[in-house]
Design a protein around this motif. Structure first.
Motif, PDB file in Angstrom:
ATOM      1  N   PRO A  71      42.958  41.929  28.132  1.00  0.00           N
ATOM      2  CA  PRO A  71      43.067  41.499  29.530  1.00  0.00           C
ATOM      3  C   PRO A  71      43.660  42.569  30.430  1.00  0.00           C
ATOM      4  O   PRO A  71      44.328  43.500  29.967  1.00  0.00           O
ATOM      5  CB  PRO A  71      44.004  40.295  29.437  1.00  0.00           C
ATOM      6  N   ILE A  72      43.425  42.429  31.724  1.00  0.00           N
ATOM      7  CA  ILE A  72      44.041  43.314  32.716  1.00  0.00           C
ATOM      8  C   ILE A  72      44.232  42.518  34.000  1.00  0.00           C
ATOM      9  O   ILE A  72      43.407  41.655  34.334  1.00  0.00           O
ATOM     10  CB  ILE A  72      43.188  44.578  32.961  1.00  0.00           C
ATOM     11  N   GLN A  73      45.314  42.809  34.692  1.00  0.00           N
ATOM     12  CA  GLN A  73      45.617  42.116  35.945  1.00  0.00           C
ATOM     13  C   GLN A  73      45.124  42.957  37.113  1.00  0.00           C
ATOM     14  O   GLN A  73      45.611  44.064  37.343  1.00  0.00           O
ATOM     15  CB  GLN A  73      47.127  41.884  36.073  1.00  0.00           C
ATOM     16  N   ALA A  74      44.148  42.450  37.857  1.00  0.00           N
ATOM     17  CA  ALA A  74      43.660  43.154  39.041  1.00  0.00           C
ATOM     18  C   ALA A  74      44.697  43.084  40.141  1.00  0.00           C
ATOM     19  O   ALA A  74      45.321  42.035  40.361  1.00  0.00           O
ATOM     20  CB  ALA A  74      42.345  42.545  39.511  1.00  0.00           C
ATOM     21  N   GLN A  75      44.916  44.199  40.836  1.00  0.00           N
ATOM     22  CA  GLN A  75      45.917  44.238  41.887  1.00  0.00           C
ATOM     23  C   GLN A  75      45.354  43.682  43.194  1.00  0.00           C
ATOM     24  O   GLN A  75      44.248  44.038  43.611  1.00  0.00           O
ATOM     25  CB  GLN A  75      46.428  45.670  42.081  1.00  0.00           C
ATOM     26  N   ASP A  76      46.118  42.828  43.852  1.00  0.00           N
ATOM     27  CA  ASP A  76      45.647  42.131  45.048  1.00  0.00           C
ATOM     28  C   ASP A  76      45.317  43.069  46.198  1.00  0.00           C
ATOM     29  O   ASP A  76      44.410  42.805  46.979  1.00  0.00           O
ATOM     30  CB  ASP A  76      46.692  41.110  45.505  1.00  0.00           C
ATOM     31  N   GLN A  77      46.043  44.198  46.315  1.00  0.00           N
ATOM     32  CA  GLN A  77      45.805  45.079  47.449  1.00  0.00           C
ATOM     33  C   GLN A  77      44.468  45.801  47.366  1.00  0.00           C
ATOM     34  O   GLN A  77      44.043  46.438  48.316  1.00  0.00           O
ATOM     35  CB  GLN A  77      46.933  46.100  47.615  1.00  0.00           C
ATOM     36  N   GLY A  78      43.781  45.665  46.204  1.00  0.00           N
ATOM     37  CA  GLY A  78      42.482  46.318  46.054  1.00  0.00           C
ATOM     38  C   GLY A  78      41.467  45.849  47.079  1.00  0.00           C
ATOM     39  O   GLY A  78      40.628  46.618  47.542  1.00  0.00           O
ATOM     40  N   ALA A  79      41.544  44.580  47.465  1.00  0.00           N
ATOM     41  CA  ALA A  79      40.583  44.028  48.419  1.00  0.00           C
ATOM     42  C   ALA A  79      40.710  44.667  49.794  1.00  0.00           C
ATOM     43  O   ALA A  79      39.777  44.608  50.602  1.00  0.00           O
ATOM     44  CB  ALA A  79      40.771  42.519  48.528  1.00  0.00           C
ATOM     45  N   HIS A  80      41.865  45.296  50.069  1.00  0.00           N
ATOM     46  CA  HIS A  80      42.116  45.870  51.391  1.00  0.00           C
ATOM     47  C   HIS A  80      42.058  47.395  51.387  1.00  0.00           C
ATOM     48  O   HIS A  80      42.433  48.038  52.361  1.00  0.00           O
ATOM     49  CB  HIS A  80      43.480  45.413  51.910  1.00  0.00           C
ATOM     50  N   LYS A  81      41.598  47.982  50.304  1.00  0.00           N
ATOM     51  CA  LYS A  81      41.539  49.435  50.201  1.00  0.00           C
ATOM     52  C   LYS A  81      40.564  50.003  51.215  1.00  0.00           C
ATOM     53  O   LYS A  81      39.473  49.452  51.428  1.00  0.00           O
ATOM     54  CB  LYS A  81      41.123  49.829  48.780  1.00  0.00           C
ATOM     55  N   THR A  82      40.928  51.114  51.847  1.00  0.00           N
ATOM     56  CA  THR A  82      40.070  51.746  52.851  1.00  0.00           C
ATOM     57  C   THR A  82      39.857  53.220  52.513  1.00  0.00           C
ATOM     58  O   THR A  82      40.604  53.805  51.714  1.00  0.00           O
ATOM     59  CB  THR A  82      40.690  51.649  54.255  1.00  0.00           C
ATOM     60  N   GLU A 243      36.577  42.595  41.471  1.00  0.00           N
ATOM     61  CA  GLU A 243      36.180  41.194  41.301  1.00  0.00           C
ATOM     62  C   GLU A 243      35.616  40.954  39.901  1.00  0.00           C
ATOM     63  O   GLU A 243      35.831  39.900  39.299  1.00  0.00           O
ATOM     64  CB  GLU A 243      35.144  40.804  42.362  1.00  0.00           C
ATOM     65  N   TYR A 244      34.917  41.944  39.392  1.00  0.00           N
ATOM     66  CA  TYR A 244      34.337  41.840  38.042  1.00  0.00           C
ATOM     67  C   TYR A 244      35.436  41.678  36.987  1.00  0.00           C
ATOM     68  O   TYR A 244      35.345  40.822  36.103  1.00  0.00           O
ATOM     69  CB  TYR A 244      33.501  43.088  37.757  1.00  0.00           C
ATOM     70  N   VAL A 245      36.508  42.489  37.084  1.00  0.00           N
ATOM     71  CA  VAL A 245      37.579  42.377  36.087  1.00  0.00           C
ATOM     72  C   VAL A 245      38.359  41.078  36.280  1.00  0.00           C
ATOM     73  O   VAL A 245      38.872  40.502  35.307  1.00  0.00           O
ATOM     74  CB  VAL A 245      38.530  43.603  36.100  1.00  0.00           C
ATOM     75  N   ARG A 246      38.458  40.602  37.522  1.00  0.00           N
ATOM     76  CA  ARG A 246      39.122  39.314  37.754  1.00  0.00           C
ATOM     77  C   ARG A 246      38.377  38.181  37.053  1.00  0.00           C
ATOM     78  O   ARG A 246      38.972  37.277  36.494  1.00  0.00           O
ATOM     79  CB  ARG A 246      39.189  39.024  39.252  1.00  0.00           C
ATOM     80  N   GLU A 247      37.050  38.254  37.112  1.00  0.00           N
ATOM     81  CA  GLU A 247      36.234  37.185  36.550  1.00  0.00           C
ATOM     82  C   GLU A 247      36.151  37.243  35.031  1.00  0.00           C
ATOM     83  O   GLU A 247      36.100  36.219  34.358  1.00  0.00           O
ATOM     84  CB  GLU A 247      34.816  37.251  37.137  1.00  0.00           C
ATOM     85  N   LYS A 248      36.139  38.455  34.472  1.00  0.00           N
ATOM     86  CA  LYS A 248      35.814  38.590  33.053  1.00  0.00           C
ATOM     87  C   LYS A 248      36.985  39.023  32.170  1.00  0.00           C
ATOM     88  O   LYS A 248      36.960  38.802  30.959  1.00  0.00           O
ATOM     89  CB  LYS A 248      34.673  39.598  32.900  1.00  0.00           C
ATOM     90  N   PHE A 249      38.006  39.633  32.758  1.00  0.00           N
ATOM     91  CA  PHE A 249      39.075  40.218  31.937  1.00  0.00           C
ATOM     92  C   PHE A 249      40.457  39.727  32.348  1.00  0.00           C
ATOM     93  O   PHE A 249      41.457  40.382  32.061  1.00  0.00           O
ATOM     94  CB  PHE A 249      39.031  41.746  32.032  1.00  0.00           C
ATOM     95  N   SER A 250      40.543  38.592  32.998  1.00  0.00           N
ATOM     96  CA  SER A 250      41.841  38.099  33.466  1.00  0.00           C
ATOM     97  C   SER A 250      42.710  37.677  32.291  1.00  0.00           C
ATOM     98  O   SER A 250      42.211  37.163  31.277  1.00  0.00           O
ATOM     99  CB  SER A 250      41.647  36.916  34.411  1.00  0.00           C
ATOM    100  N   PRO A 251      44.030  37.871  32.398  1.00  0.00           N
ATOM    101  CA  PRO A 251      44.943  37.410  31.335  1.00  0.00           C
ATOM    102  C   PRO A 251      44.806  35.912  31.070  1.00  0.00           C
ATOM    103  O   PRO A 251      44.868  35.479  29.910  1.00  0.00           O
ATOM    104  CB  PRO A 251      46.325  37.761  31.895  1.00  0.00           C
ATOM    105  N   ALA A 252      44.606  35.123  32.120  1.00  0.00           N
ATOM    106  CA  ALA A 252      44.492  33.672  31.946  1.00  0.00           C
ATOM    107  C   ALA A 252      43.296  33.311  31.075  1.00  0.00           C
ATOM    108  O   ALA A 252      43.373  32.429  30.208  1.00  0.00           O
ATOM    109  CB  ALA A 252      44.372  32.981  33.303  1.00  0.00           C
ATOM    110  N   GLN A 253      42.193  34.017  31.287  1.00  0.00           N
ATOM    111  CA  GLN A 253      40.993  33.743  30.505  1.00  0.00           C
ATOM    112  C   GLN A 253      41.205  34.110  29.040  1.00  0.00           C
ATOM    113  O   GLN A 253      40.772  33.377  28.132  1.00  0.00           O
ATOM    114  CB  GLN A 253      39.813  34.533  31.090  1.00  0.00           C
TER     115      GLN A 253
END
Length: 271
Positions: A71-82, A243-253
């Motif tokens: 698993p890996i935790q995606a960082q929330d600030q990724g959605a706002h990267k510019t 988003e891909y890692v959130r869906e497929k590699f989340s610690p919760a999953q």
């Protein structure tokens, strides 16, 4: 490959060459002991899992092997990267061991092709290994030392900000990577990857990152050029990879899957 053939191949691979020094020949005992431990462990455990579907499919065991992703935790600030957060000049980063299996020399050759096209960029190489000097010499021979930096070993807290500010992570491996976790780490901070189409790397990368055929320097350089020509596209690819890692590699999953395995093995299992 049938299990008997795989064991034979592993045994032969563990044997020392005739020109090896004595200490390397003695190390053969350790290698054979590790092989025996791996095999005996596989015989006694109740369930078998692999860290990628590629690894699960390529096993030689006569029993089922399930895929249980690291698993890996995606960082929330990724959605706002510019694009403004990217380093200037734009950089590509490699993270890992420095040996022939990892294909860093291919990255250096692709760098030469791009530099010949008057592209302004840097290549950051993080890691250490037995081929550091050879790779430095190759960079000098290719006349690209001005845009290649060998940074040595860094701790993960220092690596992730560098990866996040890079245009793309490059994973040009030659060998069949079981599960290239470094690609997931790049995706977790919304940085796209340019990975070799080998082993479990495509599985880790998903459809939003770039895949290049093994040892194809021209294709690698072309993917790097796309990132340089359109940094915004590279950013968007990185966000979709997050988003891909959130869906497929989340610690919760992964935890849910582990709990399900325990319940199948022991119906009375409770948390």
């Amino acid at each position: 490959m049938p299990l008997s053939q795989r064991l034979k191949a592993e045994f032969i691979h563990s044997l020392p060459k005739s020109n090896y020094p004595l200490k390397w020949k003695l190390h053969t005992v350790v290698k054979l002991a590790k092989l025996a431990t791996r095999f005996l462990t596989a015989l006694v455990v109740d369930r078998h899992t692999a860290c990628s579907q590629f690894l699960a499919d390529s096993h030689s065991f006569p029993w089922k092997v399930e895929t249980l992703y690291n698993p890996i935790q995606a960082q929330d600030q990724g959605a706002h990267k510019t694009v403004n957060e990217l380093s200037k000049p734009h950089s590509f980063v490699y993270v890992g061991r420095l040996n022939s299996d990892k294909g860093v020399d291919l990255l250096l050759k692709a760098t030469q092709l791009l530099q010949a096209q008057n592209k302004d960029f840097r290549v950051l190489i993080i890691g250490d290994g037995g081929e550091v000097k050879a790779l430095r010499d190759l960079a000098a021979a290719l006349d690209i030392s001005n845009c290649v930096e060998f940074l040595g070993n860094y701790s993960q807290p220092k690596i992730l900000p560098i990866v996040r500010s890079s245009l793309a992570l490059v994973a040009p491996s030659r060998w069949q990577e079981p599960a290239g976790y470094v690609v997931l780490e790049a995706s977790s901070v919304a940085t796209c990857s340019i990975a070799a189409n080998v082993g479990g790397l495509p599985e880790m990368a998903g459809s939003h990152n770039f895949l290049c055929e093994r040892e194809n320097v021209e294709e690698l350089a072309a993917a790097m050029r796309v990132c340089l020509d359109c940094p915004q596209d590279a950013i968007e690819r990185g966000k979709r990879a997050t988003e891909y890692v959130r869906e497929k590699f989340s610690p919760a999953q992964t935890v849910d899957q582990l709990i399900q395995i325990y319940r199948e093995l022991s119906p009375d299992f409770k948390l």
